[in-house]
Design an enzyme around this catalytic site. Structure first.
Site, PDB file in Angstrom:
ATOM      1  N   GLU A   1       0.829  -1.209   0.000  1.00 21.98           N
ATOM      2  CA  GLU A   1       0.000   0.000   0.000  1.00 21.98           C
ATOM      3  C   GLU A   1       0.858   1.251   0.000  1.00 21.98           C
ATOM      4  O   GLU A   1       0.550   2.246  -0.667  1.00 21.98           O
ATOM      5  CB  GLU A   1      -0.930  -0.022   1.217  1.00 21.98           C
ATOM      6  CG  GLU A   1      -1.982  -1.116   1.134  1.00 21.98           C
ATOM      7  CD  GLU A   1      -2.751  -1.278   2.430  1.00 21.98           C
ATOM      8  OE1 GLU A   1      -2.330  -0.681   3.444  1.00 21.98           O
ATOM      9  OE2 GLU A   1      -3.770  -1.989   2.431  1.00 21.98           O
TER      10      GLU A   1
ATOM     11  N   GLY B   1      14.045  -4.271   0.725  1.00 20.71           N
ATOM     12  CA  GLY B   1      14.167  -3.195  -0.252  1.00 20.71           C
ATOM     13  C   GLY B   1      14.909  -3.549  -1.524  1.00 20.71           C
ATOM     14  O   GLY B   1      15.226  -2.670  -2.318  1.00 20.71           O
TER      15      GLY B   1
END
Length: 427
Positions: free
Chosen positions: A59, A315
């Site tokens: 999100e 990441g």
């Protein structure tokens, strides 16, 4: 009255909830961060920020371009709240350099916690991402006349069926939202059926198609080790999927050698997946130790042996997608609803997912229709992966089709920003 009953139940269960919270953070130390924020004590260094709540990494990645527009074009401060620790870390990666962005954890949905947060933060507006509908928060915002907007909203048929049981609570809450900005017509209809005023519901498309891929930060060594032969990247994998993927990797024909890259969704599972890799019998390495084990990897590569790489750092998923010949998007072989396939598709990569894609049902349907995505099952996974890794033309065609779909669906960002701009200019 329904919200009052809901609130009373929340307070009655609060002692049990606090004990459960303490036990949880005792078992999971990473969740000790921001303990008091979860009870309303959020940072208040920004003057009347826009509060944006994105629960998870997916999100947050979807809403990040919209946050950038609020910062650069409206020059407004932003407070980003999340639920998960990994999303908080991602927020720091995205916005840690910007002094006009603060971040914290959204409080539990208690009236007092929300009241404390709103008094401390004094937001000019609250943006809730996708399905983050919290009754007490929305009620408290309405009492303070704080515009509250659901952005990039979605409502699957499965979720709507569950929410229907609580329509008496949901309908008054939806009526208090300033706007319900949704991804597709099906979601719009479901929100209206649950009680949202039709005039407040706008179909603007999915922000996920306007994704901004991060700059390349991969080490040259990774490219050297992965790009000389086949590379199958399995991203956002969940419990139960890695063992199935390793089994398929072991059963593929010997000529399909290369590297299987496993990227678990949650960092707390790195050690568990490392144990699976160690038991697999393959030459394997962790991303964090790749430099030390590069020699063994190169030797296995020269001998055309299959290897396994565990990405035990956060990441880096998109960087590894860039190296992939084929991408599997996890959470879809198990019943968790799947994760976002658009990052891989935007890079022109062929995508495979399991049958449980209800979190991204429309996206997956559209990708499957243009043949940019193949849906597989546990029973057919071996045959499907073998076929795809053996057929370069098929993989290239899927990659081109998926990338073209992503490019054609862009524009939701501009439409969302236009609505928010017209609202915020008067706040």
């Amino acid at each position: 009255m329904p919200v009052f009953v809901y609130t009373c139940l929340c307070y009655l269960l609060l002692p049990v909830g606090v004990v459960a919270h303490l036990l949880f953070i005792w078992r999971r130390p990473e969740f000790r961060q921001g303990f008091w924020q979860r009870y309303g004590w959020l940072p208040n260094e920004q003057h009347r920020p826009v509060l944006v709540h994105a629960a998870s990494i997916g999100e947050l990645n979807a809403i990040a371009p919209l946050i950038e527009r609020l910062l650069s074009e409206l020059m407004l401060p932003v407070l980003v709240t999340t639920t998960s620790v990994t999303a908080q870390a991602r927020c720091q990666q995205l916005f840690g350099h910007n002094e006009r962005v603060s971040h914290g954890f959204l409080p539990l949905d208690l009236g007092l916690a929300n009241s404390l947060m709103l008094r401390r933060v004094n937001p000019r507006a609250v943006l809730l991402v996708e399905t983050e509908l919290w009754p007490n928060l929305i009620v408290q915002c309405a009492r303070r006349k704080v515009p509250t907007v659901l952005v990039n909203g979605r409502m699957s048929a499965r979720s709507a069926k569950g929410y229907q049981r609580f329509k008496v609570l949901l309908a008054p809450m939806l009526r208090q939202l300033s706007h319900v900005l949704v991804q597709d017509q099906a979601s719009a209809q479901r929100f209206i059926q649950l009680g949202a005023p039709a005039a407040s519901v706008l179909v603007l498309g999915s922000l996920k198609y306007d994704l901004q891929l991060p700059a390349v930060k991969q080490q040259p060594l990774v490219t050297e080790l992965l790009c000389r032969d086949l590379c199958w990247v399995c991203g956002s994998t969940r419990n139960g999927e890695e063992s199935a993927l390793l089994q398929v990797w072991s059963q593929l024909p010997a000529e399909l050698s290369g590297t299987l890259v496993l990227v678990p969704r949650h960092p707390q599972r790195f050690e568990e997946v490392a144990d699976l890799c160690a038991q697999s019998g393959f030459v394997w390495a962790r991303h964090s130790q790749l430099a030390e084990l590069a020699g063994a990897f190169k030797q296995a590569q020269a001998q055309q042996q299959k290897r396994v790489l565990l990405v035990d750092s956060m990441g880096l998923l998109v960087d590894y997608y860039r190296c992939a010949d084929l991408v599997f998007v996890g959470g879809s072989l198990v019943d968790t609803g799947g994760h976002n396939p658009l990052e891989a598709a935007a890079l022109g990569k062929p995508v495979v997912m399991g049958p449980n894609c209800f979190n991204f049902a429309q996206v997956c349907d559209q990708l499957e229709q243009v043949r940019g995505l193949m849906i597989t099952t546990n029973a057919s996974l071996l045959a499907d992966i073998s076929r795809l890794l053996s057929d370069l033309e098929l993989r290239q065609g899927m990659g081109v089709a998926g990338q073209a779909l992503v490019d054609s669906k862009k524009g939701a960002l501009d439409r969302h920003f236009a609505v928010l701009n017209s609202m915020l200019v008067n706040v």
